[in-house]
Motif scaffolding. Structure first.
Motif, PDB file in Angstrom:
ATOM      1  N   THR A   1       1.922  -0.466   1.884  1.00  0.00           N
ATOM      2  CA  THR A   1       1.560  -0.723   3.266  1.00  0.00           C
ATOM      3  C   THR A   1       2.450  -1.585   4.050  1.00  0.00           C
ATOM      4  O   THR A   1       2.613  -1.605   5.242  1.00  0.00           O
ATOM      5  CB  THR A   1       0.177  -1.921   2.924  1.00  0.00           C
ATOM      6  OG1 THR A   1      -0.621  -1.175   2.024  1.00  0.00           O
ATOM      7  CG2 THR A   1      -0.470  -2.264   3.931  1.00  0.00           C
ATOM      8  N   PHE A   2       3.412  -2.129   3.335  1.00  0.00           N
ATOM      9  CA  PHE A   2       4.633  -2.847   4.100  1.00  0.00           C
ATOM     10  C   PHE A   2       5.834  -2.051   4.233  1.00  0.00           C
ATOM     11  O   PHE A   2       6.847  -2.671   4.698  1.00  0.00           O
ATOM     12  CB  PHE A   2       4.809  -4.124   3.030  1.00  0.00           C
ATOM     13  CG  PHE A   2       3.784  -5.052   3.274  1.00  0.00           C
ATOM     14  CD1 PHE A   2       3.116  -5.834   4.010  1.00  0.00           C
ATOM     15  CD2 PHE A   2       3.147  -4.946   1.832  1.00  0.00           C
ATOM     16  CE1 PHE A   2       1.932  -6.695   3.645  1.00  0.00           C
ATOM     17  CE2 PHE A   2       1.776  -5.713   1.497  1.00  0.00           C
ATOM     18  CZ  PHE A   2       1.457  -6.578   2.364  1.00  0.00           C
TER      19      PHE A   2
ATOM     20  N   PHE B   1       1.773   6.313  -1.336  1.00  0.00           N
ATOM     21  CA  PHE B   1       0.282   5.994  -1.245  1.00  0.00           C
ATOM     22  C   PHE B   1      -0.130   5.977   0.161  1.00  0.00           C
ATOM     23  O   PHE B   1       0.400   5.181   0.920  1.00  0.00           O
ATOM     24  CB  PHE B   1       0.100   4.807  -1.936  1.00  0.00           C
ATOM     25  CG  PHE B   1      -1.004   4.272  -2.069  1.00  0.00           C
ATOM     26  CD1 PHE B   1      -2.090   4.864  -3.100  1.00  0.00           C
ATOM     27  CD2 PHE B   1      -1.367   3.143  -1.638  1.00  0.00           C
ATOM     28  CE1 PHE B   1      -3.202   4.518  -3.066  1.00  0.00           C
ATOM     29  CE2 PHE B   1      -2.874   2.700  -1.610  1.00  0.00           C
ATOM     30  CZ  PHE B   1      -3.741   3.465  -2.634  1.00  0.00           C
ATOM     31  N   THR B   2      -1.354   6.647   0.374  1.00  0.00           N
ATOM     32  CA  THR B   2      -1.935   6.678   1.734  1.00  0.00           C
ATOM     33  C   THR B   2      -2.999   5.423   1.740  1.00  0.00           C
ATOM     34  O   THR B   2      -4.155   5.607   1.300  1.00  0.00           O
ATOM     35  CB  THR B   2      -2.675   7.899   1.934  1.00  0.00           C
ATOM     36  OG1 THR B   2      -1.796   9.079   1.668  1.00  0.00           O
ATOM     37  CG2 THR B   2      -3.056   7.884   3.391  1.00  0.00           C
ATOM     38  N   SER B   3      -2.407   4.286   2.171  1.00  0.00           N
ATOM     39  CA  SER B   3      -3.559   3.055   2.060  1.00  0.00           C
ATOM     40  C   SER B   3      -4.441   3.112   3.027  1.00  0.00           C
ATOM     41  O   SER B   3      -5.798   2.784   2.681  1.00  0.00           O
ATOM     42  CB  SER B   3      -2.684   1.956   2.402  1.00  0.00           C
ATOM     43  OG  SER B   3      -1.893   1.919   3.677  1.00  0.00           O
TER      44      SER B   3
ATOM     45  N   PHE C   1       0.128  -1.554  12.959  1.00  0.00           N
ATOM     46  CA  PHE C   1       0.245  -1.477  11.521  1.00  0.00           C
ATOM     47  C   PHE C   1      -0.715  -0.338  11.082  1.00  0.00           C
ATOM     48  O   PHE C   1      -0.210   0.369  10.072  1.00  0.00           O
ATOM     49  CB  PHE C   1      -0.880  -2.664  11.157  1.00  0.00           C
ATOM     50  CG  PHE C   1      -1.379  -2.791   9.827  1.00  0.00           C
ATOM     51  CD1 PHE C   1      -0.233  -3.234   8.783  1.00  0.00           C
ATOM     52  CD2 PHE C   1      -2.277  -2.426   9.404  1.00  0.00           C
ATOM     53  CE1 PHE C   1      -0.501  -3.282   7.661  1.00  0.00           C
ATOM     54  CE2 PHE C   1      -2.513  -2.575   7.859  1.00  0.00           C
ATOM     55  CZ  PHE C   1      -1.683  -2.994   6.887  1.00  0.00           C
ATOM     56  N   VAL C   2      -1.733  -0.107  11.716  1.00  0.00           N
ATOM     57  CA  VAL C   2      -2.452   1.324  10.938  1.00  0.00           C
ATOM     58  C   VAL C   2      -1.657   2.727  11.733  1.00  0.00           C
ATOM     59  O   VAL C   2      -1.505   3.721  10.814  1.00  0.00           O
ATOM     60  CB  VAL C   2      -3.850   1.240  11.954  1.00  0.00           C
ATOM     61  CG1 VAL C   2      -4.673   2.784  11.557  1.00  0.00           C
ATOM     62  CG2 VAL C   2      -4.897   0.293  11.547  1.00  0.00           C
ATOM     63  N   LEU C   3      -0.848   2.519  12.642  1.00  0.00           N
ATOM     64  CA  LEU C   3      -0.046   3.843  13.162  1.00  0.00           C
ATOM     65  C   LEU C   3       1.108   4.070  11.764  1.00  0.00           C
ATOM     66  O   LEU C   3       1.399   5.186  11.551  1.00  0.00           O
ATOM     67  CB  LEU C   3       0.605   3.570  14.383  1.00  0.00           C
ATOM     68  CG  LEU C   3       1.494   4.709  14.949  1.00  0.00           C
ATOM     69  CD1 LEU C   3       0.707   5.938  15.267  1.00  0.00           C
ATOM     70  CD2 LEU C   3       2.065   4.326  16.440  1.00  0.00           C
ATOM     71  N   PHE C   4       1.703   2.951  11.513  1.00  0.00           N
ATOM     72  CA  PHE C   4       2.588   3.007  10.450  1.00  0.00           C
ATOM     73  C   PHE C   4       2.285   3.530   9.083  1.00  0.00           C
ATOM     74  O   PHE C   4       2.875   4.336   8.709  1.00  0.00           O
ATOM     75  CB  PHE C   4       3.481   1.834  10.275  1.00  0.00           C
ATOM     76  CG  PHE C   4       4.478   1.677  11.252  1.00  0.00           C
ATOM     77  CD1 PHE C   4       5.419   2.160  11.218  1.00  0.00           C
ATOM     78  CD2 PHE C   4       4.474   0.128  12.138  1.00  0.00           C
ATOM     79  CE1 PHE C   4       6.730   1.966  12.231  1.00  0.00           C
ATOM     80  CE2 PHE C   4       5.590   0.123  12.938  1.00  0.00           C
ATOM     81  CZ  PHE C   4       6.659   0.935  12.987  1.00  0.00           C
ATOM     82  N   ASN C   5       0.919   3.119   8.734  1.00  0.00           N
ATOM     83  CA  ASN C   5       0.242   3.523   7.503  1.00  0.00           C
ATOM     84  C   ASN C   5      -0.096   4.812   7.573  1.00  0.00           C
ATOM     85  O   ASN C   5      -0.077   5.660   6.538  1.00  0.00           O
ATOM     86  CB  ASN C   5      -0.575   2.530   7.194  1.00  0.00           C
ATOM     87  CG  ASN C   5      -0.140   1.059   6.539  1.00  0.00           C
ATOM     88  OD1 ASN C   5       0.447   1.244   5.468  1.00  0.00           O
ATOM     89  ND2 ASN C   5      -0.006   0.203   7.226  1.00  0.00           N
TER      90      ASN C   5
END
Length: 225
Positions: A25-26, A94-96, A80-84
Motif C-alpha cells: 500500500t505504501f 499485492f492488490t490492496s 492514494f487510490v490511483l497509486f494502489n
C-alpha cells in the motif's frame, strides 16, 4: 491449477512469519523520484496540472463547504487510490484496493464524519433532505425510510464499486492466461494481444475508479450543508 481462483488477490507473502502483503500500500511513495520534490521537471508539471484541475473541480462541487485546504483530503485520496490501483497491475504485487478491508477503511470514516458534521451542525437541512419537495403526505414515511436506507448504504456502495471493478479485470486476465497452456501458437499470439488490450483497459479503469470514488465522496460531503 490453483485451488481457489481468488487466491491471486491474497498471496502468501511473509518474512520472519510477518505478513508483508499490506506493505505494498505504501510502495507508491517509493516510485516518486526525489527530483520530483526538488527540481521542476515534466513529471512535476504534469502531476501539478492534474492536481490543479482536480482542485478546481472539487472546489465547485463542495459549494458552501469549501474553505482553504478542504480539497486536500480528496486530492490525497485520489492519489492514494490511483497509486494502489496501478501497482496492482504489476506482477507479484499485492492488490490492496481489491479488498473491502482497504476500501471500507477509506469510505466509512469519510461518510461517518460527513454524517456527524451534518446532524450536529445542520440537522434541519438533514431532515429536509429526507423528504423531497412536493412529496404527498401519505408517502412521507416511505420516502424517509427509502432516503435513510440509501444514505446508510453509501459507504458500502463506494467500497464495493472500487473492489468489484478491480477484481473483475484481474479475474478475467487470470482466466484467459490459464487457458494458454493448451493453445496452439497462433491462438497464443491472439491471447497475448487480447491480454495487452485488457491491460490497457485495466489501466483506464484504475484511473476512472479512483476518480469516481473521489467525486462521489465530494458530492456526499456537499449534501450535508
Amino acid at each position: 491449477m490453483m485451488s481457489n481462483l481468488f487466491s491471486i488477490f491474497d498471496p502468501s507473502t511473509n518474512l520472519f512469519n510477518l505478513s508483508l502483503n499490506w506493505i505494498s500500500t505504501f510502495l507508491g511513495l517509493m516510485f516518486i523520484p526525489y527530483s520530483f520534490w526538488l527540481l521542476p521537471n515534466r513529471h512535476f508539471f504534469f502531476w501539478n496540472f492534474i492536481l490543479n484541475k482536480l482542485h478546481n473541480e472539487f472546489k465547485i462541487l463542495l459549494k458552501n463547504n469549501y474553505f482553504s485546504g478542504s480539497t486536500l483530503i480528496f486530492i490525497s485520496m485520489f492519489s492514494f487510490v490511483l497509486f494502489n490501483n496501478f501497482l496492482g497491475l504489476f506482477p507479484y504485487i499485492f492488490t490492496s484496493t481489491s479488498h473491502l478491508t482497504l476500501s471500507l477503511s477509506i469510505s466509512l470514516p469519510l461518510w461517518l464524519s460527513f454524517m456527524f458534521y451534518g446532524w450536529i451542525n445542520n440537522y434541519n437541512h438533514m431532515f429536509i433532505h429526507m423528504i423531497p419537495q412536493g412529496t404527498p403526505p401519505i408517502l412521507m414515511p416511505f420516502m424517509v425510510l427509502i432516503e435513510t436506507i440509501s444514505n446508510l448504504i453509501r459507504p458500502g456502495t463506494l467500497a464495493v464499486r472500487l473492489t468489484a471493478n478491480m477484481i473483475a479485470g484481474h479475474l478475467l486476465m487470470t482466466l484467459l492466461s490459464s487457458t494458454g497452456i493448451n493453445m496452439s501458437n497462433y491462438f497464443i499470439i491472439l491471447l497475448i494481444i487480447t491480454q495487452i488490450m485488457l491491460l490497457i483497459l485495466e489501466s483506464a479503469v484504475a484511473i476512472i475508479q479512483s476518480y469516481v470514488i473521489t467525486i462521489l465522496s465530494t458530492l456526499y460531503s456537499s449534501e450535508v450543508n
